[in-house]
Design a protein around this motif. Sequence first.
Motif, PDB file in Angstrom:
ATOM      1  N   PRO A  53       6.967 -29.103  -0.283  1.00  0.00           N
ATOM      2  CA  PRO A  53       6.949 -30.495  -0.744  1.00  0.00           C
ATOM      3  C   PRO A  53       7.074 -30.671  -2.249  1.00  0.00           C
ATOM      4  N   ASN A  54       6.902 -29.605  -3.033  1.00  0.00           N
ATOM      5  CA  ASN A  54       7.031 -29.722  -4.486  1.00  0.00           C
ATOM      6  C   ASN A  54       8.457 -29.482  -4.974  1.00  0.00           C
ATOM      7  N   LEU A  55       9.378 -29.279  -4.045  1.00  0.00           N
ATOM      8  CA  LEU A  55      10.754 -28.941  -4.396  1.00  0.00           C
ATOM      9  C   LEU A  55      11.641 -30.185  -4.409  1.00  0.00           C
ATOM     10  N   ASP A  56      12.420 -30.356  -5.478  1.00  0.00           N
ATOM     11  CA  ASP A  56      13.485 -31.355  -5.560  1.00  0.00           C
ATOM     12  C   ASP A  56      14.798 -30.621  -5.817  1.00  0.00           C
ATOM     13  N   THR A  57      15.908 -31.247  -5.443  1.00  0.00           N
ATOM     14  CA  THR A  57      17.216 -30.616  -5.596  1.00  0.00           C
ATOM     15  C   THR A  57      18.186 -31.569  -6.276  1.00  0.00           C
ATOM     16  N   VAL A  58      18.869 -31.064  -7.296  1.00  0.00           N
ATOM     17  CA  VAL A  58      19.987 -31.780  -7.911  1.00  0.00           C
ATOM     18  C   VAL A  58      21.268 -31.136  -7.393  1.00  0.00           C
ATOM     19  N   GLY A  85      30.230 -26.588  -4.166  1.00  0.00           N
ATOM     20  CA  GLY A  85      28.946 -27.266  -4.108  1.00  0.00           C
ATOM     21  C   GLY A  85      27.897 -26.457  -4.847  1.00  0.00           C
ATOM     22  N   ARG A  86      26.979 -27.147  -5.516  1.00  0.00           N
ATOM     23  CA  ARG A  86      25.957 -26.470  -6.325  1.00  0.00           C
ATOM     24  C   ARG A  86      24.624 -27.188  -6.165  1.00  0.00           C
ATOM     25  N   ASN A  87      23.592 -26.436  -5.801  1.00  0.00           N
ATOM     26  CA  ASN A  87      22.226 -26.943  -5.765  1.00  0.00           C
ATOM     27  C   ASN A  87      21.437 -26.360  -6.926  1.00  0.00           C
ATOM     28  N   LYS A  88      20.778 -27.228  -7.676  1.00  0.00           N
ATOM     29  CA  LYS A  88      19.807 -26.782  -8.672  1.00  0.00           C
ATOM     30  C   LYS A  88      18.440 -27.220  -8.180  1.00  0.00           C
ATOM     31  N   ASP A  89      17.671 -26.271  -7.665  1.00  0.00           N
ATOM     32  CA  ASP A  89      16.341 -26.565  -7.147  1.00  0.00           C
ATOM     33  C   ASP A  89      15.336 -26.611  -8.289  1.00  0.00           C
TER      34      ASP A  89
END
Length: 334
Positions: A138-143, A167-171
């Motif tokens: 729950p503390n994770l956000d993704t750009v 595609g690129r995720n920055k967690d």
Amino acid sequence: MDGQHPHNFVMELVGRYDFKFSEHSQVFVYGGPAGAAALGPTPFPHRSSASENPIAVIGHHQQDSTHIATNVVTLGFAEGPVQVEASTFHGREPNETRWNIGKGKPDSFATRLTIALAKSLSAQFSTGRINNPEALDPNLDTVRTTASVHHNLRFSSGHLSSSLIWGRNKDLKNGARRIFNSYNLEVTMNFLHRNWVWTLMENVDRDRTLLPIPVQPKPSCRLCCVVGFDLAPSKESFTICPFNHVILDPEGTPVTIEEEPIGRIQAYTLGYERELPVGLSWLNLGLGVQATTYGLPPQLKTVYGARPSTVVVFLRLRPNGNLSEHMKLMHQHK
């Protein structure tokens, strides 16, 4: 090696209203309890360049997983060949109950720029922030940032569709960052009306949740089965233990499996399908076969082998005429 989950039964339940200022200028509002946010390329189940591939692309969660977002509201504006969209939506991934529609207020946002470079050529660039996508973290956000180019070429006996996707995720978690990239090149050709051939090449960052870790003799978490351990939980542990990223080490201490990058997987796919005559004007039936071979980093070779490969034989059904209309919509710019 894909590490993905099934979709909900209801993947889209939305409405859309268009208001035209002129023949080439309009605004639109799109939204509903389940639908696609303005983030990423056309989702893989709906891309003409992946229309016959029965398996999800490995980079789905770095590219277009928000096509099944909940409580989506999108505002868009189109002027000639240019379209701009902005979305807000609930960022949490669907839970393990596949027959309901997820709940939650809009807490994430995205924007997308699409340009129709020609009648059969389009490109998009999109970015967005997905807040709290994982119930287990729950503390994770993704750009997420994506870019893609799509092309469709028609000829007398069929068509050729292709897509190039990044595609690129920055967690983001507790001030730390981790980055996952994915790259796809996919091509599908329909020829002599009833024949299909396609290829897909992928290069995708994967994480250490695909690796086994030591566990005590009686695991107390369903994840032990998911990642391929020899020992399975007892029936009692299935009823009393939640499915999460925490298991017990040999000393009985809880261990959290963090999704840290461990290297890239390459996947090379080739498929063929033949449409079958069924005597029903409303039904299109195809029999297909697809083979994939993988290139793995050293850590995963100890689990999956040096040269893993898969073969899929499948029967495909869809309403007759649906694909041609679907492709027209995907490759035209309103």
